[in-house]
Design a protein around this motif. Structure first.
Motif, PDB file in Angstrom:
ATOM      1  N   THR A 396      43.336  14.348  32.656  1.00  0.00           N
ATOM      2  CA  THR A 396      42.400  15.071  31.789  1.00  0.00           C
ATOM      3  C   THR A 396      41.842  14.196  30.667  1.00  0.00           C
ATOM      4  N   LYS A 397      42.420  13.009  30.476  1.00  0.00           N
ATOM      5  CA  LYS A 397      42.043  12.076  29.405  1.00  0.00           C
ATOM      6  C   LYS A 397      42.411  12.612  28.019  1.00  0.00           C
ATOM      7  N   ALA A 398      43.268  13.623  27.972  1.00  0.00           N
ATOM      8  CA  ALA A 398      43.675  14.199  26.694  1.00  0.00           C
ATOM      9  C   ALA A 398      44.396  13.154  25.850  1.00  0.00           C
ATOM     10  N   SER A 399      44.056  13.113  24.567  1.00  0.00           N
ATOM     11  CA  SER A 399      44.685  12.170  23.646  1.00  0.00           C
ATOM     12  C   SER A 399      45.956  12.770  23.061  1.00  0.00           C
ATOM     13  N   PHE A 400      46.809  11.909  22.532  1.00  0.00           N
ATOM     14  CA  PHE A 400      47.964  12.366  21.780  1.00  0.00           C
ATOM     15  C   PHE A 400      47.519  12.877  20.417  1.00  0.00           C
ATOM     16  N   ASP A 401      48.353  13.679  19.796  1.00  0.00           N
ATOM     17  CA  ASP A 401      48.112  14.117  18.421  1.00  0.00           C
ATOM     18  C   ASP A 401      47.926  12.862  17.567  1.00  0.00           C
ATOM     19  N   PRO A 402      46.799  12.745  16.839  1.00  0.00           N
ATOM     20  CA  PRO A 402      46.555  11.547  16.037  1.00  0.00           C
ATOM     21  C   PRO A 402      47.657  11.245  15.027  1.00  0.00           C
ATOM     22  N   SER A 403      48.360  12.294  14.573  1.00  0.00           N
ATOM     23  CA  SER A 403      49.406  12.076  13.578  1.00  0.00           C
ATOM     24  C   SER A 403      50.567  11.239  14.123  1.00  0.00           C
ATOM     25  N   THR A 405      50.170   8.476  15.736  1.00  0.00           N
ATOM     26  CA  THR A 405      49.724   7.081  15.583  1.00  0.00           C
ATOM     27  C   THR A 405      50.362   6.153  16.624  1.00  0.00           C
ATOM     28  N   LEU A 406      50.203   6.522  17.887  1.00  0.00           N
ATOM     29  CA  LEU A 406      50.860   5.736  18.934  1.00  0.00           C
ATOM     30  C   LEU A 406      50.251   4.345  19.078  1.00  0.00           C
ATOM     31  N   GLY A 407      48.954   4.206  18.789  1.00  0.00           N
ATOM     32  CA  GLY A 407      48.375   2.872  18.816  1.00  0.00           C
ATOM     33  C   GLY A 407      49.063   1.959  17.814  1.00  0.00           C
ATOM     34  N   ALA A 408      49.255   2.456  16.609  1.00  0.00           N
ATOM     35  CA  ALA A 408      49.938   1.673  15.577  1.00  0.00           C
ATOM     36  C   ALA A 408      51.386   1.402  15.945  1.00  0.00           C
ATOM     37  N   LYS A 409      52.039   2.389  16.570  1.00  0.00           N
ATOM     38  CA  LYS A 409      53.425   2.170  17.008  1.00  0.00           C
ATOM     39  C   LYS A 409      53.486   1.075  18.066  1.00  0.00           C
ATOM     40  N   ALA A 410      52.531   1.092  18.985  1.00  0.00           N
ATOM     41  CA  ALA A 410      52.499   0.061  20.024  1.00  0.00           C
ATOM     42  C   ALA A 410      52.329  -1.318  19.400  1.00  0.00           C
ATOM     43  N   VAL A 411      51.439  -1.425  18.430  1.00  0.00           N
ATOM     44  CA  VAL A 411      51.200  -2.712  17.763  1.00  0.00           C
ATOM     45  C   VAL A 411      52.461  -3.183  17.046  1.00  0.00           C
ATOM     46  N   ALA A 412      53.169  -2.254  16.420  1.00  0.00           N
ATOM     47  CA  ALA A 412      54.414  -2.621  15.722  1.00  0.00           C
ATOM     48  C   ALA A 412      55.462  -3.125  16.711  1.00  0.00           C
ATOM     49  N   TYR A 413      55.604  -2.449  17.856  1.00  0.00           N
ATOM     50  CA  TYR A 413      56.554  -2.912  18.869  1.00  0.00           C
ATOM     51  C   TYR A 413      56.149  -4.272  19.425  1.00  0.00           C
ATOM     52  N   MET A 414      54.855  -4.450  19.650  1.00  0.00           N
ATOM     53  CA  MET A 414      54.387  -5.739  20.160  1.00  0.00           C
ATOM     54  C   MET A 414      54.673  -6.849  19.162  1.00  0.00           C
ATOM     55  N   GLN A 415      54.481  -6.550  17.881  1.00  0.00           N
ATOM     56  CA  GLN A 415      54.792  -7.536  16.848  1.00  0.00           C
ATOM     57  C   GLN A 415      56.267  -7.893  16.884  1.00  0.00           C
ATOM     58  N   ASP A 416      57.110  -6.907  17.082  1.00  0.00           N
ATOM     59  CA  ASP A 416      58.543  -7.157  17.206  1.00  0.00           C
ATOM     60  C   ASP A 416      58.849  -8.039  18.414  1.00  0.00           C
ATOM     61  N   GLU A 417      58.027  -7.894  19.464  1.00  0.00           N
ATOM     62  CA  GLU A 417      58.203  -8.700  20.675  1.00  0.00           C
ATOM     63  C   GLU A 417      57.570 -10.091  20.544  1.00  0.00           C
ATOM     64  N   GLY A 418      56.902 -10.347  19.418  1.00  0.00           N
ATOM     65  CA  GLY A 418      56.320 -11.663  19.210  1.00  0.00           C
ATOM     66  C   GLY A 418      54.862 -11.759  19.597  1.00  0.00           C
ATOM     67  N   LEU A 419      54.118 -10.646  19.446  1.00  0.00           N
ATOM     68  CA  LEU A 419      52.690 -10.634  19.740  1.00  0.00           C
ATOM     69  C   LEU A 419      51.965  -9.863  18.653  1.00  0.00           C
ATOM     70  N   ILE A 420      50.945 -10.462  18.076  1.00  0.00           N
ATOM     71  CA  ILE A 420      50.095  -9.761  17.123  1.00  0.00           C
ATOM     72  C   ILE A 420      48.863  -9.245  17.868  1.00  0.00           C
ATOM     73  N   SER A 421      48.733  -7.920  17.888  1.00  0.00           N
ATOM     74  CA  SER A 421      47.585  -7.247  18.508  1.00  0.00           C
ATOM     75  C   SER A 421      46.974  -6.357  17.430  1.00  0.00           C
ATOM     76  N   ARG A 422      46.138  -5.429  17.827  1.00  0.00           N
ATOM     77  CA  ARG A 422      45.540  -4.543  16.823  1.00  0.00           C
ATOM     78  C   ARG A 422      45.181  -3.208  17.435  1.00  0.00           C
ATOM     79  N   GLY A 426      41.805   4.423  16.557  1.00  0.00           N
ATOM     80  CA  GLY A 426      42.851   5.329  17.026  1.00  0.00           C
ATOM     81  C   GLY A 426      43.822   4.655  17.968  1.00  0.00           C
ATOM     82  N   ASP A 427      44.036   5.272  19.128  1.00  0.00           N
ATOM     83  CA  ASP A 427      45.065   4.796  20.051  1.00  0.00           C
ATOM     84  C   ASP A 427      44.512   3.819  21.085  1.00  0.00           C
ATOM     85  N   ASN A 428      43.678   2.888  20.644  1.00  0.00           N
ATOM     86  CA  ASN A 428      43.203   1.797  21.490  1.00  0.00           C
ATOM     87  C   ASN A 428      43.852   0.515  20.985  1.00  0.00           C
TER      88      ASN A 428
END
Length: 468
Positions: A396-403, A405-422, A426-428
């Motif tokens: 359905t392409k339904a997005s997660f609740d913006p609150s 902030t899964l995009g930001a969570k993904a970036v934080a995990y990636m940073q922990d893994e040694g990758l800086i992304s952005r 929203g969740d892109n």
């Protein structure tokens, strides 16, 4: 928690929190967590003040095309600093680096109609200048009512008053009292999000062109001066134009005598596999703005390229008023100009475009492989820039609740893994690595990227966030 072991004492991190306002940062959260302090860089890697290594997967801010520590660019800056550390371009003054850089930019420009270069210090300044030039041009032509500039929803054109107004992202307008008068926005050409059921990509592009024409007619063609667009929309989510989009759009602009402005701040200098995104997508600009990779971001510099017709009106107005009364203290600063010139020379000497074309298929494959990931709704990629869109329901392409902030969570995990992304729009989650990246480094980067996504997916399942 940042790698800087943030405390309330006198550490570098705590001093940062006391004294620095950070761009695009939740300032309240930053006061609690402190910064990630980057201390050194080499190639595609940067290192924090604890020595931890990160792949700089966004080339800083879409800009460090040659990576970090490129000796040729450092030497170019040092040599020019010794020779002439500063001069300006006011009142018929010039410097050799500025002259040579202008010649080089016009030599490689995507259209022979672009005949003059004006130097500024950032993409925002370039696009702010574009607005003034468009208005000045139409005043010179005796069309004082032809002033409106049409941008697009989700576009990003900078943060100065006029550039932020053209940007089509609400956070850049909220409580800044923007957009200003004479700036308006048309539909975002994101087929995945806004295409209708049963509508082909080409039909969607046709509808985008029809909507643009309807907007021009509603505004009054005699009042619409220009249309501005990024070849690939960066901060709006790395949105690649749908099939036929720019061909159809430009036909409408020509019909109503409206200038085409190409914002090449991100796409210019090899990012899409050609020197310019305009070449990749068949854009024929009357005005072009560029920045970022112009100097591999080693020093601030940007440029506006204009057609001979537009320049002719600038000359006419300077005769009328006694001067072309626009410019910046650092316009054409000889040190950034020297670095930018050496950057463009290195692109040719090292066959950077050919390198991008060689490694881009792997970059695109590794992105496309993520299409099956349980969180990924769409993959968007062009050359060496791409993004995934995180969704709650792939069908359905339904997005997660913006609150969440899964995009930001993904970036934080990636940073922990040694990758800086952005995370963008929203969740892109975007990647835009230095153009010098190798195939082995691409694989390492995507391994870290996927591990970050997997950790978010585990959080989603553990907390049953899809049910919300």
């Amino acid at each position: 928690m940042s790698s800087s072991n943030f405390t309330q004492g006198n550490s570098l991190a705590s001093r940062d929190v006391r004294n620095v306002i950070h761009s695009y940062t939740n300032l309240s959260a930053h006061e609690k967590t402190g910064p990630l302090i980057i201390e050194t860089g080499k190639g595609i890697y940067v290192y924090d003040d604890n020595g931890k290594e990160y792949i700089e997967g966004l080339a800083g801010l879409w800009c460090t095309s040659f990576g970090f520590g490129e000796k040729e660019l450092i030497d170019a800056a040092t040599k020019q600093m010794h020779k002439l550390p500063y001069y300006h371009s006011f009142a018929s003054k010039s410097t050799e680096p500025g002259i040579l850089l202008a010649e080089k930019l016009l030599e490689i420009a995507p259209s022979s109609d672009l005949s003059k270069a004006f130097f500024v210090n950032s993409g925002s300044e370039a696009n702010d200048t574009v607005v003034k030039l468009v208005w000045y041009y139409n005043n010179s032509k005796g069309r004082p009512e032809k002033k409106k500039i049409i941008s697009r929803q989700k576009a990003y054109h900078g943060v100065t008053v006029a550039a932020a107004s053209m940007t089509g992202l609400p956070p850049l307008h909220n409580d800044f009292d923007l957009p200003i008068e004479n700036i308006t926005h048309t539909s975002c050409p994101h087929y995945y999000r806004f295409g209708l059921d049963g509508e082909s990509e080409d039909e969607f592009s046709t509808r985008m062109a029809v909507e643009l024409e309807q907007k021009i007619l509603a505004e009054g063609p005699e009042t619409v001066a220009a249309f501005i667009a990024e070849p690939v929309m960066g901060a709006g989510g790395v949105i690649v134009p749908p099939k036929g989009y720019f061909e159809k759009i430009q036909a409408i602009l020509k019909k109503y005598d409206i200038l085409m402005i190409a914002d090449e701040v991100i796409c210019g200098f090899g990012r899409t596999g050609n020197m310019w995104g305009s070449e990749t997508f068949g854009i024929k600009p009357d005005i072009l703005s560029c920045a970022k990779a112009l100097s591999s971001a080693y020093l601030p510099i940007a440029a506006v390229l204009v057609s001979q017709e537009i320049y002719g009106e600038l000359v006419r107005q300077s005769e009328k008023h006694g001067a072309f009364a626009h410019g910046y203290t650092y316009s054409g600063h000889p040190v950034p100009a020297a670095v930018a010139l050496r950057t463009l020379e290195l692109m040719e000497e090292r066959n950077i475009l050919e390198h991008v074309q060689q490694v881009a298929p792997l970059f695109q494959k590794r992105f496309n492989d993520l299409q099956d990931h349980p969180l990924v709704g769409e993959v968007r990629v062009c050359g060496l820039v791409g993004a995934v869109e995180i969704v709650a329901d792939k069908k359905t392409k339904a997005s997660f609740d913006p609150s969440l902030t899964l995009g930001a969570k993904a970036v934080a995990y990636m940073q922990d893994e040694g990758l800086i992304s952005r995370a963008v729009a929203g969740d892109n989650v975007a990647l835009c690595p230095p153009l010098i990246i190798t195939e082995d480094e691409i694989n390492t980067m995507f391994d870290r990227f996927k591990r970050g996504l997997d950790r978010v997916a585990a959080d989603v399942d553990e907390n049953n966030w899809r049910a919300g």
